[in-house]
Scaffold this motif. Structure first.
Motif, PDB file in Angstrom:
ATOM      1  N   GLN A 491    -113.527 -80.053 -24.602  1.00  0.00           N
ATOM      2  CA  GLN A 491    -113.360 -78.760 -23.950  1.00  0.00           C
ATOM      3  C   GLN A 491    -114.380 -77.757 -24.472  1.00  0.00           C
ATOM      4  OE1 GLN A 491    -109.285 -77.658 -24.596  1.00  0.00           O
ATOM      5  NE2 GLN A 491    -108.480 -79.119 -23.105  1.00  0.00           N
ATOM      6  N   ARG A 492    -114.679 -77.832 -25.757  1.00  0.00           N
ATOM      7  CA  ARG A 492    -115.696 -76.941 -26.321  1.00  0.00           C
ATOM      8  C   ARG A 492    -117.071 -77.238 -25.718  1.00  0.00           C
ATOM      9  NH1 ARG A 492    -117.185 -72.435 -29.675  1.00  0.00           N
ATOM     10  NH2 ARG A 492    -119.437 -72.707 -29.801  1.00  0.00           N
ATOM     11  N   MET A 493    -117.368 -78.517 -25.475  1.00  0.00           N
ATOM     12  CA  MET A 493    -118.649 -78.862 -24.849  1.00  0.00           C
ATOM     13  C   MET A 493    -118.721 -78.308 -23.426  1.00  0.00           C
ATOM     14  SD  MET A 493    -119.626 -82.697 -26.241  1.00  0.00           S
ATOM     15  CE  MET A 493    -118.030 -83.496 -26.385  1.00  0.00           C
ATOM     16  N   ILE A 494    -117.607 -78.378 -22.695  1.00  0.00           N
ATOM     17  CA  ILE A 494    -117.581 -77.799 -21.348  1.00  0.00           C
ATOM     18  C   ILE A 494    -117.743 -76.284 -21.415  1.00  0.00           C
ATOM     19  CG2 ILE A 494    -116.199 -77.500 -19.261  1.00  0.00           C
ATOM     20  CD1 ILE A 494    -114.880 -80.154 -19.821  1.00  0.00           C
ATOM     21  N   TYR A 495    -117.124 -75.674 -22.424  1.00  0.00           N
ATOM     22  CA  TYR A 495    -117.254 -74.222 -22.584  1.00  0.00           C
ATOM     23  C   TYR A 495    -118.718 -73.812 -22.743  1.00  0.00           C
ATOM     24  CZ  TYR A 495    -117.572 -69.752 -24.962  1.00  0.00           C
ATOM     25  OH  TYR A 495    -117.942 -68.475 -25.308  1.00  0.00           O
ATOM     26  N   GLU A 496    -119.477 -74.574 -23.493  1.00  0.00           N
ATOM     27  CA  GLU A 496    -120.880 -74.218 -23.706  1.00  0.00           C
ATOM     28  C   GLU A 496    -121.677 -74.326 -22.414  1.00  0.00           C
ATOM     29  OE1 GLU A 496    -122.826 -75.847 -27.064  1.00  0.00           O
ATOM     30  OE2 GLU A 496    -121.314 -75.132 -28.480  1.00  0.00           O
ATOM     31  N   ILE A 497    -121.266 -75.230 -21.514  1.00  0.00           N
ATOM     32  CA  ILE A 497    -121.916 -75.289 -20.205  1.00  0.00           C
ATOM     33  C   ILE A 497    -121.590 -74.024 -19.413  1.00  0.00           C
ATOM     34  CG2 ILE A 497    -122.081 -76.573 -18.042  1.00  0.00           C
ATOM     35  CD1 ILE A 497    -121.310 -79.083 -19.612  1.00  0.00           C
ATOM     36  N   VAL A 498    -120.319 -73.590 -19.472  1.00  0.00           N
ATOM     37  CA  VAL A 498    -119.921 -72.344 -18.810  1.00  0.00           C
ATOM     38  C   VAL A 498    -120.748 -71.184 -19.345  1.00  0.00           C
ATOM     39  CG1 VAL A 498    -118.029 -70.702 -18.509  1.00  0.00           C
ATOM     40  CG2 VAL A 498    -117.577 -73.162 -18.346  1.00  0.00           C
ATOM     41  N   GLU A 499    -120.949 -71.174 -20.651  1.00  0.00           N
ATOM     42  CA  GLU A 499    -121.724 -70.104 -21.283  1.00  0.00           C
ATOM     43  C   GLU A 499    -123.186 -70.154 -20.843  1.00  0.00           C
ATOM     44  OE1 GLU A 499    -122.091 -68.247 -25.779  1.00  0.00           O
ATOM     45  OE2 GLU A 499    -122.049 -70.436 -25.535  1.00  0.00           O
ATOM     46  N   ASN A 500    -123.768 -71.348 -20.795  1.00  0.00           N
ATOM     47  CA  ASN A 500    -125.180 -71.483 -20.414  1.00  0.00           C
ATOM     48  C   ASN A 500    -125.415 -71.176 -18.944  1.00  0.00           C
ATOM     49  OD1 ASN A 500    -125.833 -72.262 -23.038  1.00  0.00           O
ATOM     50  ND2 ASN A 500    -125.554 -74.441 -22.597  1.00  0.00           N
ATOM     51  N   GLN A 501    -124.393 -71.353 -18.107  1.00  0.00           N
ATOM     52  CA  GLN A 501    -124.519 -71.066 -16.678  1.00  0.00           C
ATOM     53  C   GLN A 501    -124.286 -69.591 -16.352  1.00  0.00           C
ATOM     54  OE1 GLN A 501    -125.569 -73.099 -14.237  1.00  0.00           O
ATOM     55  NE2 GLN A 501    -125.898 -74.711 -15.759  1.00  0.00           N
ATOM     56  N   ASN A 502    -124.075 -68.773 -17.403  1.00  0.00           N
ATOM     57  CA  ASN A 502    -123.940 -67.312 -17.246  1.00  0.00           C
ATOM     58  C   ASN A 502    -122.805 -66.916 -16.307  1.00  0.00           C
ATOM     59  OD1 ASN A 502    -126.212 -66.737 -18.948  1.00  0.00           O
ATOM     60  ND2 ASN A 502    -127.561 -67.270 -17.242  1.00  0.00           N
ATOM     61  N   TYR A 503    -121.686 -67.602 -16.423  1.00  0.00           N
ATOM     62  CA  TYR A 503    -120.538 -67.246 -15.591  1.00  0.00           C
ATOM     63  C   TYR A 503    -119.994 -65.864 -15.941  1.00  0.00           C
ATOM     64  CZ  TYR A 503    -119.647 -71.430 -12.814  1.00  0.00           C
ATOM     65  OH  TYR A 503    -119.725 -72.422 -11.869  1.00  0.00           O
ATOM     66  N   PHE A 504    -120.280 -65.379 -17.124  1.00  0.00           N
ATOM     67  CA  PHE A 504    -119.786 -64.060 -17.534  1.00  0.00           C
ATOM     68  C   PHE A 504    -120.240 -62.974 -16.565  1.00  0.00           C
ATOM     69  CE2 PHE A 504    -121.024 -60.132 -19.777  1.00  0.00           C
ATOM     70  CZ  PHE A 504    -119.765 -59.649 -20.102  1.00  0.00           C
ATOM     71  N   ASN A 505    -121.453 -63.124 -16.037  1.00  0.00           N
ATOM     72  CA  ASN A 505    -121.989 -62.099 -15.137  1.00  0.00           C
ATOM     73  C   ASN A 505    -121.271 -62.056 -13.793  1.00  0.00           C
ATOM     74  OD1 ASN A 505    -123.988 -61.427 -17.050  1.00  0.00           O
ATOM     75  ND2 ASN A 505    -125.338 -63.062 -16.307  1.00  0.00           N
ATOM     76  N   PHE A 506    -120.482 -63.074 -13.490  1.00  0.00           N
ATOM     77  CA  PHE A 506    -119.821 -63.138 -12.189  1.00  0.00           C
ATOM     78  C   PHE A 506    -118.321 -62.842 -12.278  1.00  0.00           C
ATOM     79  CE2 PHE A 506    -123.627 -65.679 -11.953  1.00  0.00           C
ATOM     80  CZ  PHE A 506    -124.163 -65.339 -10.717  1.00  0.00           C
ATOM     81  N   VAL A 507    -117.815 -62.604 -13.468  1.00  0.00           N
ATOM     82  CA  VAL A 507    -116.399 -62.281 -13.636  1.00  0.00           C
ATOM     83  C   VAL A 507    -116.239 -60.770 -13.661  1.00  0.00           C
ATOM     84  CG1 VAL A 507    -114.379 -62.472 -15.138  1.00  0.00           C
ATOM     85  CG2 VAL A 507    -115.943 -64.421 -14.874  1.00  0.00           C
TER      86      VAL A 507
END
Length: 675
Positions: A491-507
């Motif tokens: 799950q932590r590895m998936i989280y880092e993909i979420v982080e690298n894909q810049n999902y923060f900018n879309f929330v």
């Protein structure tokens, strides 16, 4: 329906016997047919109940019934065959009345065979309740020795057409490498169409410098060697760059050990079989009966891996067909040139072999002219000339087999490269997808190859008695190769993909909500507390309020808010960890700045990713390069509301302390194995 009737007949027969002393389970077979499994088990001494066809007036029918059996002969275990239904496959009817062959090839087949929803290959196993060990021993034989998957082979083919005159100049001919290297590749001058290579050693060739002397590797004080595969690729590329060769096809295919693979590249040529007459006697007309013939390249391959997995024996058939000339009318049958090779070869793994000598003579009409002058009326023909050219072409086929294992290093050969072209983002109607890359995978050898894990696995394999049902499930997972708590790391590895894909900018942080316990569990917005989050001297602590949980009403995951005053020397992770350890049931979330808020929003997206991939195996052994993971659409996320609940709180802790959380989970679940 026939299969269900037979199964009911079997069960009703068994129910007529006293089975109170037996426990019956159904085992699904993934790789071997039930008939072969039962035959082998019967030879090993197991009592089996099989089925036989029913005869009506001495004529065999497709109906089945259980064969005669006597449970008095059973010791502690017996196996019941569950008959398979008619095969549901893509092989349609071969009858000319239903569909002719060309229609099936061009348009597909009619899937009129019923498709069953239950597994195709199953057996029922009944064992004595007083001796469960005999059942465990049976499962060990069934799944570890009989029902095992076949190895896979990746076959790469390179089909090239080369001018015969240039072929010898490239060095792809007799004595390609000196016979001292135990290697022989030949394209015989007499036109014999087969070349075979074989060596017990690695195929290498010493590289020479510009003056013809061997190049020396000064670090290893030895000659520089180049593998045969690299040599072939270099020399073939040289031919292509000089336009002396043309790649006709470069297919690759993955096939199971001992199965046939077929590659066909080409087209269908229409020809007339015979004229047909239609109409009455006064108005007859003829129309052709059209048949399509495949023209192109066909590779039929059937590989077999040796016992030591170092060599591959392969049956090879190569067919190259082409039309001598195209015709404008389908009633004029074209001349089809055919070149065919059939042979058996044995080569080492990852070693190419060549099929050569497939020579053809191609005649072409050439026309030349002088610009401008050739267009002068009448006189232009004096500046134009025509001629015929006879070109001798040879087709060589380079085939390289690779034995593929399930390990990450070997299996990476058949999965896409680490390129974003294989990712799919920007979708609105469907979820986005992302393929794991090598850089996304943690190096976890310190866990998977540790002595501690090995000791726990050995203890679990011995089997324990007097343990709870939950502990039995943990034992089964460990024996199946799973590691307790490993999902926290993946799950932590998936989280880092979420982080690298810049999902923060879309929330939209204005739409992050929670149920405020102090406000009668009503909806509250996290953005209302932005002044606290943006204040460097303060922090916001959200904790799950477990007091609102009871058995008489639905539990709403309400949160308790607390404003924390920060010291100048505070350490965020140490402070969050201390709150967790003091009250883990409350699952606290600490937000002290925008960086912590960003992590919370990414955890909210991580929860959505896990929901989209509900069937995803989060084990370390399956979490490898090439795995496809679905992600929510970034455009849709902008309009979503996100709720902070117990699951989000746990994910927030696991993301921040993934290794500590994994250790806690592992030690908690395997505690009974350390006694």
């Amino acid at each position: 329906m026939k299969k269900y009737f037979t199964l009911l007949l079997t069960i009703s027969t068994l129910l007529s016997i006293d089975l109170s002393e037996y426990e019956c389970n159904i085992s699904k077979l993934s790789n071997i047919s039930s008939n072969r499994a039962l035959s082998t088990l019967k030879a090993l001494g197991y009592y089996t109940i099989e089925h036989e066809n029913i005869y009506v007036e001495e004529e065999i029918t497709n109906n089945l019934q259980p064969s005669e059996f006597d449970l008095d002969e059973v010791t502690d275990i017996f196996i019941v065959d569950i008959p398979d239904s008619q095969t549901s496959s893509l092989n349609g009817s071969t009858s000319d009345e239903d569909e002719d062959e060309i229609s099936q090839f061009l348009y597909g087949i009619s899937m009129d065979t019923p498709t069953d929803s239950d597994p195709v290959e199953r057996i029922m196993v009944c064992y004595s309740k007083n001796d469960p060990e005999v059942y465990r021993s049976f499962l060990n034989i069934l799944y570890n020795q009989l029902d095992v998957p076949a190895q896979q082979i990746l076959i790469e083919a390179l089909i090239i057409e080369i001018n015969s005159e240039d072929l010898n100049d490239a060095g792809i001919s007799a004595n390609y490498i000196d016979t001292d290297d135990n290697l022989n590749i030949s394209t015989p001058a007499n036109g014999n169409p087969l070349s075979i290579i074989y060596s017990e050693n690695n195929f290498t060739e010493t590289l020479l410098d510009s003056e013809g002397f061997p190049e020396i590797n000064f670090e290893e004080t030895d000659y520089i060697k180049s593998t045969l595969e690299n040599n072939l690729e270099i020399k073939i590329n040289a031919l292509i760059n000089t336009k002396s060769a043309e790649i006709l096809s470069r297919p690759s295919i993955l096939v199971l050990d001992g199965r046939q693979a077929r590659i066909q590249v080409g087209q269908q040529i229409p020809i007339t079989k015979q004229p047909m007459v239609s109409g009455d006697t006064n108005d007859n007309f003829m129309f052709p009966d059209i048949e399509y013939l495949p023209v192109g390249i066909v590779l039929n391959l059937k590989p077999r891996i040796s016992n030591d997995s170092k060599n591959i024996t392969m049956q090879v058939e190569t067919i190259i067909t082409e039309t001598d000339s195209f015709v404008s009318d389908i009633q004029d049958a074209p001349i089809i040139n055919n070149r065919k090779v059939e042979s058996y070869v044995r080569v080492a793994d990852n070693t190419p072999f060549i099929i050569g000598g497939l020579i053809s003579n191609k005649k072409s009409d050439n026309e030349g002219k002088i610009p401008l002058l050739s267009k002068i009326p009448w006189l232009g023909k004096l500046f134009t000339w025509k001629g015929k050219q006879n070109v001798k072409k040879e087709v060589i086929v380079v085939i390289t087999p690779h034995i593929i294992e399930d390990s990450n290093d070997n299996f990476s050969r058949v999965i896409p490269q680490d390129a974003t072209i294989f990712d799919s983002f920007g979708n609105k109607l469907f979820p986005n997808s992302y393929r794991l890359k090598e850089s996304d995978i943690f190096d976890l050898n310190f866990i998977t190859k540790s002595n501690y894990l090995n000791r726990i696995q050995n203890k679990a394999s011995q089997g324990l008695t007097n343990i709870s049902t939950e502990q039995k499930l943990i034992l089964k997972e460990i024996n199946d190769g799973f590691i307790p708590g490993e999902n926290i790391i993946t799950q932590r590895m998936i989280y880092e993909i979420v982080e690298n894909q810049n999902y923060f900018n879309f929330v939209n942080t204005e739409q992050i909500i929670f149920f405020n316990n102090k406000n009668n569990n009503k909806v509250d917005f996290l953005s209302n507390y932005s002044p606290v989050i943006n204040d460097s001297r303060r922090a916001l602590l959200l904790s799950i309020n477990n007091d609102s949980s009871n058995d008489d009403s639905f539990f709403r995951p309400s949160m308790t808010l607390e404003e924390i005053v920060l010291t100048e020397e505070y350490n965020y992770k140490e402070l969050l960890y201390s709150y967790w350890k003091s009250n883990p049931e409350s699952r606290p979330i600490l937000i002290a700045n925008q960086k912590n808020l960003k992590r919370l929003t990414e955890v909210l997206v991580l929860k959505e990713v896990l929901k989209l991939n509900g069937n995803l195996d989060l084990s370390i052994k399956e979490f490898k390069r090439g795995l496809e993971i679905q992600f929510p659409s970034k455009e849709i996320i902008k309009d979503n509301f996100f709720v902070i609940d117990q699951e989000v709180s746990k994910l927030f802790y696991d993301v921040n302390f993934y290794y500590e959380s994994f250790e806690e989970e592992f030690n908690s679940k395997t505690k009974f194995l350390n006694k």
